[in-house]
Each structure stands twice: as C-alpha cells, then as structure tokens.
Design an enzyme around this catalytic site. Structure first.
Site, PDB file in Angstrom:
ATOM      1  N   GLU A 105       0.840  -1.211   0.000  1.00 15.45           N
ATOM      2  CA  GLU A 105       0.000   0.000   0.000  1.00 15.45           C
ATOM      3  C   GLU A 105       0.869   1.254   0.000  1.00 15.45           C
ATOM      4  OE1 GLU A 105      -2.254  -1.537   3.383  1.00 15.45           O
ATOM      5  OE2 GLU A 105      -4.050  -1.167   2.194  1.00 15.45           O
ATOM      6  N   GLU A 125      -3.811  -9.417   4.103  1.00 15.22           N
ATOM      7  CA  GLU A 125      -4.589  -9.048   5.286  1.00 15.22           C
ATOM      8  C   GLU A 125      -5.742 -10.018   5.548  1.00 15.22           C
ATOM      9  OE1 GLU A 125      -3.395  -7.074   3.052  1.00 15.22           O
ATOM     10  OE2 GLU A 125      -2.677  -5.208   3.908  1.00 15.22           O
TER      11      GLU A 125
HETATM   12  N1  T1G Z   1       4.731  -7.409  11.372  1.00 11.59           N
HETATM   13  C1  T1G Z   1       5.561  -7.767  12.368  1.00 11.59           C
HETATM   14  N2  T1G Z   1       6.363  -8.858  12.341  1.00 11.59           N
HETATM   15  C2  T1G Z   1       6.296  -9.618  11.243  1.00 11.59           C
HETATM   16  C3  T1G Z   1       5.466  -9.302  10.134  1.00 11.59           C
HETATM   17  C4  T1G Z   1       4.669  -8.127  10.233  1.00 11.59           C
HETATM   18  N3  T1G Z   1       3.872  -7.736   9.248  1.00 11.59           N
HETATM   19  N4  T1G Z   1       5.633 -10.266   9.206  1.00 11.59           N
HETATM   20  C5  T1G Z   1       6.533 -11.131   9.696  1.00 11.59           C
HETATM   21  N5  T1G Z   1       6.938 -10.752  10.911  1.00 11.59           N
HETATM   22  C6  T1G Z   1       7.904 -11.413  11.773  1.00 11.59           C
HETATM   23  C7  T1G Z   1       7.412 -12.774  12.234  1.00 11.59           C
HETATM   24  O1  T1G Z   1       6.571 -12.625  13.371  1.00 11.59           O
HETATM   25  C8  T1G Z   1       8.724 -13.445  12.561  1.00 11.59           C
HETATM   26  O2  T1G Z   1       9.126 -12.867  13.783  1.00 11.59           O
HETATM   27  C9  T1G Z   1       9.675 -12.900  11.500  1.00 11.59           C
HETATM   28  O3  T1G Z   1       9.062 -11.696  10.996  1.00 11.59           O
HETATM   29  C10 T1G Z   1       9.874 -13.848  10.360  1.00 11.59           C
HETATM   30  O4  T1G Z   1       8.551 -14.191   9.909  1.00 11.59           O
HETATM   31  C11 T1G Z   1      -2.839  -1.519   6.890  1.00 11.59           C
HETATM   32  C12 T1G Z   1      -2.887  -3.532   8.556  1.00 11.59           C
HETATM   33  C13 T1G Z   1       6.767 -11.601   5.502  1.00 11.59           C
HETATM   34  C14 T1G Z   1       6.301 -13.615   4.083  1.00 11.59           C
HETATM   35  O5  T1G Z   1       0.321 -10.293   6.804  1.00 11.59           O
HETATM   36  O6  T1G Z   1       3.566 -13.412   5.540  1.00 11.59           O
HETATM   37  O7  T1G Z   1      -0.330  -4.484   6.604  1.00 11.59           O
HETATM   38  O8  T1G Z   1       9.300 -15.006  15.052  1.00 11.59           O
HETATM   39  O9  T1G Z   1       8.810 -16.669  10.172  1.00 11.59           O
HETATM   40  O10 T1G Z   1       8.720 -17.401   6.518  1.00 11.59           O
HETATM   41  O11 T1G Z   1      -3.337  -3.007   5.221  1.00 11.59           O
HETATM   42  O12 T1G Z   1       6.214 -13.345   7.763  1.00 11.59           O
HETATM   43  O13 T1G Z   1      11.332 -13.955  14.040  1.00 11.59           O
HETATM   44  O14 T1G Z   1      10.199 -12.848  16.035  1.00 11.59           O
HETATM   45  O15 T1G Z   1       6.967 -15.694   8.732  1.00 11.59           O
HETATM   46  O16 T1G Z   1      10.422 -15.577   5.807  1.00 11.59           O
HETATM   47  C15 T1G Z   1       0.099  -7.602   6.465  1.00 11.59           C
HETATM   48  C16 T1G Z   1       2.793 -11.411   7.313  1.00 11.59           C
HETATM   49  C17 T1G Z   1       0.065  -7.048   7.838  1.00 11.59           C
HETATM   50  C18 T1G Z   1       2.613 -10.354   6.234  1.00 11.59           C
HETATM   51  C19 T1G Z   1       8.093 -13.660   5.820  1.00 11.59           C
HETATM   52  N6  T1G Z   1       1.300  -8.339   6.273  1.00 11.59           N
HETATM   53  N7  T1G Z   1       4.100 -11.995   7.231  1.00 11.59           N
HETATM   54  O17 T1G Z   1       7.969 -15.078   5.929  1.00 11.59           O
HETATM   55  O18 T1G Z   1       9.392 -15.506   8.000  1.00 11.59           O
HETATM   56  S1  T1G Z   1      -1.464  -6.224   8.101  1.00 11.59           S
HETATM   57  C20 T1G Z   1       1.306  -9.678   6.479  1.00 11.59           C
HETATM   58  C21 T1G Z   1       4.358 -13.015   6.361  1.00 11.59           C
HETATM   59  C22 T1G Z   1      -1.331  -4.800   7.189  1.00 11.59           C
HETATM   60  C23 T1G Z   1      -2.424  -2.795   6.252  1.00 11.59           C
HETATM   61  C24 T1G Z   1      -2.560  -3.957   7.179  1.00 11.59           C
HETATM   62  C25 T1G Z   1       5.716 -13.619   6.486  1.00 11.59           C
HETATM   63  C26 T1G Z   1       6.708 -13.092   5.446  1.00 11.59           C
HETATM   64  P1  T1G Z   1      10.068 -13.735  14.803  1.00 11.59           P
HETATM   65  P2  T1G Z   1       8.357 -15.617   9.228  1.00 11.59           P
HETATM   66  P3  T1G Z   1       9.186 -15.957   6.519  1.00 11.59           P
END
Ligand code: T1G
Length: 699
Positions: A105, A125
């Site tokens: 975004e 999301e």
């Molecule tokens: N926020 C905070 N921490 C995150 C994170 C995030 N968005 N995504 C991953 N982590 C942390 C995760 O907890 C772990 O932490 C480490 O990164 C490695 O993750 C307004 C509101 C990016 C594809 O849904 O899909 O944006 O355990 O083991 O396999 O519209 O993480 O090491 O302490 O999964 O390489 C939308 C979610 C948020 C993406 C990486 N974004 N993340 O995968 O590693 S809502 C998501 C993933 C939003 C807006 C809205 C995957 C990854 P730790 P991992 P990975």
C-alpha cells in the site's frame, strides 16, 4: 529511527530498517515522513527513492503493534501514504524480496514503482481476518484491473513480481529490473529520469471500472461465500473493491477504513492474528537462545516402515534429505516402500507432484535390514511398536551403532521419553519427535524434551521441523504430552454424555457445528477405537479412581474399532469415509444406560460443546502449571495443527479467553454438580481459578 536517509547525487534514498521484515511500526512510519520532509526541504534533491534494507521491502503493518495505540498513533499509515502522494518531488518505490500488506500500500502511494524479480507481492490481510486498510482495495484495482486485484485481495496469496509484470495492461510496476542486484542503481537512474516529469502520476487518479459491474460482483460474492465459511473478511473485500468501481476515490477510502476497523474487532480476526504470532512463537524455547549452534542434519534414518515410519520418511524426502529405512524383515520393507510409492503416485496423478520430483525423492530413499548400516545418519527416528520393551531393544541397538553426536529420536505418542533416553549412554542426544498421523500430512510435531535433552539437540530439531514444514511445539515429559493428555479428558466427557442421554451422532454434530473438523466419535473411528481402549485398560490399573463411561469398552469388545474394521461408533462402506449411524450401537448405549439406572435427559448442543472444550481448557491449565507446555499459545497451536480445532476460534485457550475465564469457571462449577459427571475433574485447576479471579486471560 528505523528508517535511514542518504542522498546520492540529486536523489534522496529513504531505507526502511526495521528487521526482520521492515514492519511499518510507528518509528518506521515517522522515519519515512521525516525523510520526505528532509528531501523536499533540500533544493539539491530532485527525486526520492524509498526502499527496504535486508530481506524485505516491507512485510506490511507491524502485526506486533496491532491492538496497541501505537498502530493508530500519527503518523498512521494513511498519513504516511498521503505524505508520499503530496510530495512535490517524485517518489519512487524500489521493491524487492517481500512487498506485502501495508508495504504494498505504501508502494501504491508512490508516484512510481521499480521492482526486482523474485519479489513476493501480496495483500495478505484477509489471512489475518481483516482487509487492506491503507488504500490497497482502492489503489490495486486501478493498476492491476478489478479482477486480478480482487483475486489477490480475497486470496491473500503472494504473486512473484515478474509474474505481475507479465499481466496485460498492468500499471503496478513502471519498470522491472533484470536482477535484484541491479535494483538500487536502476532505481536511482529511474528516479533521475522522472525528476522533471509533471504532473506527478497518482494511482488514485486512475480510472477503476469493471465492464460487467454488478454481474461480476454478484458472481464474486457467490464464489467468496462458498470458500469463506465462518470468516467475514473475504466478503468485505468484495464490498471494498466494488466501492472502488462505484465511489469517488476519497469515499472509497473512507468505506475501506470503516470495513477495516469493523473487521479488526471481530473474534475471527483476533483468532487469526493470535495464531499468526503463536505459530512463530512456538519455535522459541525460553531457555534455548536462538543462536544456539545446531547440529548438521545431512542424512536421516527411520526405524520401522509401517504407516508412521513411511509417513515420517516422506517428510524428509520431500525436503531433499536422504533417508535410510530399517525393518526386521524384507517383506516389511517392501510393503513400506510400496506404500510410499503409492502415496507419491497419487499426488502425481492429481497433478500435485511432478514425475521427476517423485523420482528424485524416491532416489533419496534406501533400505536396510541391519542397524550397522545406520551408523552415519545424523538423526534417527524410531517408529516401532508402542511398547516400552520394544523401544528398549531399539535404543540399545542405536546406542551401539550410531556415531557420536547423532540425534536419537522416538516417535512415541505416550511412553516416557526419559525412560527411553536412559536405555542409552547418551540421554542428552535423545528427544521425542511425536508426528501426527498421517505423518506426511499433519503439520503438528510435538518435540518432547527429556530431562537430559541437550539444548543444541532442541535447537536442531526445531530447525529441521521448519525445514520439513512442520509446526513444532515443545512438550515436557508426561503421559500423553500436550495433545493426547488433553484429548483424553475430551473423550471422557464424550463418554459421560452418552451415558446421560446423547447419541454419538448428536455429540459429533454439536462439535462439528462448533467448528471441529470431526466430532470425538468420528475421530475415534478414524484413529482406531482400540487405541483409546488400550490406554483406558492401563488407566484402570494405574488410576482406579479415574471415572470412565464403559460404553467405549463395550463397543471395542464387539470388535468395532472404527474405519479399519469397517465399523465403530458408525458403519462405513468400504472406500468411503461417510459415517453411517448404527441402530445397534445406539441400542447398546441405551441398554447400558438402563443397566446403570440412568434416565436419559435432553442435553443441549451448548452443554456438549462447553463440557468437551472446557475439559480441554482445564487440563491445559494443569499442563501450563506443570511446565509441560511453555506458554498458552503453544497449546492453541497444538490443537489447531494437530486436532482440527477451528482456526476462527484460535485454539481452546484463545476460545476460553473469548468466552471469559470467569464464565468458564462458572460453567465448570455447574458441571461439578452433575452426579453422573466427574466432580473432582471439574474443580478448576489453580492457574485457571487464579486467572479467572483476577479477571485475566491465558494469552
Ligand atoms: N509485522 C511484524 N512482524 C512480522 C510481520 C509483520 N507484518 N511479518 C513477519 N513478521 C515477523 C514474524 O513474526 C517473525 O518474527 C519474522 O518476521 C519472520 O517471519 C494496513 C494492517 C513476511 C512472508 O500479513 O507473511 O499491513 O518469530 O517466520 O517465513 O493493510 O512473515 O522472528 O520474532 O513468517 O520468511 C500484512 C505477514 C500485515 C505479512 C516472511 N502483512 N508476514 O515469511 O518468516 S497487516 C502480512 C508473512 C497490514 C495494512 C494492514 C511472512 C513473510 P520472529 P516468518 P518468513
């Protein structure tokens, strides 16, 4: 500040630096705005690039900030994107590796986007029970087209940047560079090339229409309705994207925001967000630092080529790790190999596995009848008969032949891992790896930590679990570890309900309406009722005062073990899984009830659900108190990934938190008054009573 600022000639570069995935937390958002102000105040700067350090452009909003006021604190993501769009100098997003959620975004708010190949692009999301809340549902359709955008938003799935670049008419990327290494230089050059272009292009000004309009969205709604049972978010994604085609941009943005905020507060979204973090937290063991050195696992041995042994072996073959399988007899080996081949061939037939991949995997598999052939394996997993004497013989042999430093694992589902470890002279190298059947399918892996299990052994098996795509949860040593110890209480309640007036079908239907993949009796028929029977026989001698309904024993005495005998609580037609109620079984239950002098009563679905689920909760509280599980969220992970607990309820303890622990304890006090139930069991575990009294939650 978790965003760096550096000027390269006439281009200012703002680099997000909030590891691990540049989550757009408050300090990162502030860093972007500060960088934009500095660049626009600097006359020498003619254009701006935003990019991400490390392995991501940005993984989106900082999920760890959700539910805290930090996520709403200005500059919130909307304000950051507005600052980008209103920048008088062009802003170019240099995208690589991961560009998801709020990260995408943010990029959509930029005037231009330059992408490297291999970048995972998504608006995921919906997987958190929400929808893109910073303009994604309004901007993405404007650059990808309504249908491609809606598919991405409703599925939440990632698409590689080079695939997006090939979409006809896509306007998401202004330039796709040849390789990630060239991105920085190419983005700088691109930024200079557009420095004087005016007006600055804004995605929000692009048109957004769908030729079939209402008809298309009606079709989309029907499709989404079918695939999103119990989850409200996907349908709202359709509403938001439809608004992009019908409302002015600003109105569409407000509508999206309203939908986003409403979804944030749904129990389904709280559950999904809880599980996102819980699954990742499970791999962290409090007293095992994440930098603990791991042993190298290049070759694996599996003892036992039965259903479990074969399934376990497949996990490693799928991850490209060679496996040597040992059995006592050649025909057992041949049967085991044949089963693995059959499983793979079925996947090839369904198009889920390419023939060459299948052949590669089979080439990694070898067999032997001699323990001496196993000596070079780095990890050996035994999946032999669940009897302590057999385990003793196996582990004595393994102790004799395995090289120093090899990890010796048992797939036992109930036996004492400490006892097993003490059959060897190296208890520090022994661990439990409890796979769930079918072992090549079920994601859950209980890692059972013995008293002597070394920390590097734990770190190693947790890492190898991730490599074989398992969700691993550490359990201490107790009878049944985490999952089976809790399921025993769940099953006991099921038996009492039959004695008090329910049929197996009524209990199963109530639990399946609650969201369980399968009710307790169908599950028993699937797993084999004789397994529970064997455990109960042990219990009758070990714990004579533990109360059980006798119905399950009566059923087993008739040889009705379930699907494997074609009949259990239900009847089964060969080759089909449908559970057909059996009048004789119902009569057997009624006669048994009468023999106890019990007058059957009508029992509500709500009571069925509460008694079975709160039985899990109470046992879980003891498991937490005893330190068998490290944290409440680990127990939720066990039940979601190992026992078909509904994802939208977040796990038994998350569900108890949603109900309110005060109400859970109130219900348990009511159950304790039922003379046909087990009053002693319903005395709340001290931890549960304490949390309820203090108005606290498990998670
Ligand atoms: N926020 C905070 N921490 C995150 C994170 C995030 N968005 N995504 C991953 N982590 C942390 C995760 O907890 C772990 O932490 C480490 O990164 C490695 O993750 C307004 C509101 C990016 C594809 O849904 O899909 O944006 O355990 O083991 O396999 O519209 O993480 O090491 O302490 O999964 O390489 C939308 C979610 C948020 C993406 C990486 N974004 N993340 O995968 O590693 S809502 C998501 C993933 C939003 C807006 C809205 C995957 C990854 P730790 P991992 P990975």
């Amino acid at each position: 500040m978790t965003a760096e600022y550096k000027v390269h000639g006439p281009v200012a570069v703002i680099t997000l630096a909030n590891p691990p995935v540049n989550g757009l937390g408050l300090s990162t958002r502030q860093g972007i705005v500060d960088g934009l102000n500095r660049a626009n105040d600097d006359a020498a700067v003619t254009s701006i690039v935003i990019t991400g350090a490390g392995g991501a452009f940005s993984g989106g909003a900082d999920i760890k900030e959700f539910g805290t006021d930090k996520s709403l604190q200005e500059p919130n993501l909307h304000s950051v994107i507005a600052a980008v769009e209103n920048s008088p100098k062009p802003v170019v997003a240099a995208i690589h590796s991961v560009c998801m959620g709020g990260g995408l975004e943010l990029a959509l708010g930029c005037h231009y986007r330059v992408a490297a190949p291999g970048c995972s692009v998504a608006l995921p999301e919906v997987k958190l029970g929400i929808l893109p809340g910073a303009g994604g549902t309004q901007r993405l359709p404007r650059v990808l087209g309504v249908e491609a955008a809606l598919n991405m938003i409703v599925s939440g799935e990632a698409i590689k940047s080079e695939m997006i670049g090939m979409l006809p008419g896509q306007k998401l990327f202004d330039k796709l560079v040849a390789s990630p290494e060239e991105l920085a230089a190419e983005a700088l050059a691109f930024a200079q090339s557009v420095a004087d272009v005016r007006p600055l292009p804004l995605v929000r000004n692009l048109p957004c229409k769908h030729p079939q309009g209402d008809a298309y969205f009606q079709f989309a709604r029907n499709m989404v309705k079918g695939m999103s049972k119990n989850f409200p978010a996907p349908a709202k994604c359709v509403d938001a994207v439809e608004a992009a085609t019908k409302r002015k941009f600003a109105d569409g943005l407000l509508f999206e925001r309203e939908l986003f905020i409403n979804l944030m507060w749904t129990p389904e979204s709280r559950s999904l967000r809880h599980l996102f973090l819980a699954e990742r937290a499970a791999s962290k063991i409090p007293d095992v630092p994440s930098d603990t050195p791991k042993r190298d696992i290049k070759a694996v041995a599996v003892i036992g080529a039965g259903t479990m042994g074969g399934g376990i072996a497949m996990n490693f073959l799928n991850a490209g790790i060679p496996v040597k399988m040992l059995e006592m007899k050649q025909e057992a080996l041949d049967r085991g190999i044949a089963t693995i081949q059959k499983n793979y061939e079925a996947q090839v037939k369904k198009g889920k596995l390419k023939q060459d991949k299948y052949e590669q995997r089979m080439a990694l598999l070898s067999t032997t009848l001699s323990y001496d052939d196993l000596k070079d394996a780095d990890l050996v997993i035994e999946a032999v008969f669940e009897e302590i004497g057999v385990k003793e013989a196996v582990f004595k042999e393994l102790d004799r032949v395995m090289k120093p430093g090899a990890i010796l694992a048992s797939n036992t589902s109930t036996l004492d891992v400490n006892k097993i470890a003490n059959f060897t002279k190296r208890p520090q190298d022994v661990v439990g790896l409890h796979f769930f059947s079918p072992a090549n399918v079920m994601k859950l892996l209980e890692v059972v930590r013995g008293d002597a299990t070394a920390k590097d052994v734990l770190a190693t098996v947790m890492a190898i679990a991730k490599k074989i795509k398992k969700t691993a949860v550490v359990s201490g040593v107790c009878d049944g570890f985490i999952g089976n110890r809790m399921i025993e209480q769940y099953g006991r309640q099921g038996g009492f309900l039959l004695d008090e007036g329910c049929t197996p079908e009524q209990v199963d239907k109530a639990m399946e309406k609650f969201g369980m993949a399968m009710g307790p009796f169908r599950m028993g028929d699937l797993a084999g009722n004789d397994i529970g029977w064997a455990i109960r026989k042990r219990r009758y001698t070990e714990k004579p005062d533990m109360k059980y309904s006798k119905t399950a024993d009566l059923l087993c005495e008739k040889g009705r073990f379930g699907q494997k005998t074609g009949a259990g609580w239900y009847d089964y037609v060969p080759g089909k899984r449908d559970a057909i109620p059996n009048a004789e079984v119902v009569k057997m239950i009624e006669d048994h009830r009468a023999s106890l002098g019990i007058t059957p009563r009508k029992i509500s679905d709500e009571e069925i659900v509460q008694r079975l689920v709160f039985a899990l909760v109470n046992e879980a509280a003891y498991i937490l108190e005893e330190g068998i599980a490290n944290k409440a969220s680990d127990i939720d992970v066990v039940y979601i990934f190992g026992y078909g607990f509904p994802v939208y309820r977040g796990g038994p303890l998350n569900y108890a938190d949603e109900v309110g622990l005060f109400n859970v304890v109130q219900a348990m006090n009511r159950f304790a008054k039922n003379p046909l139930d087990d009053a002693a069991f319903w005395k709340p575990a001290p931890l549960l009573a304490k949390l309820a009294a203090e108005g606290k939650t498990f998670n």
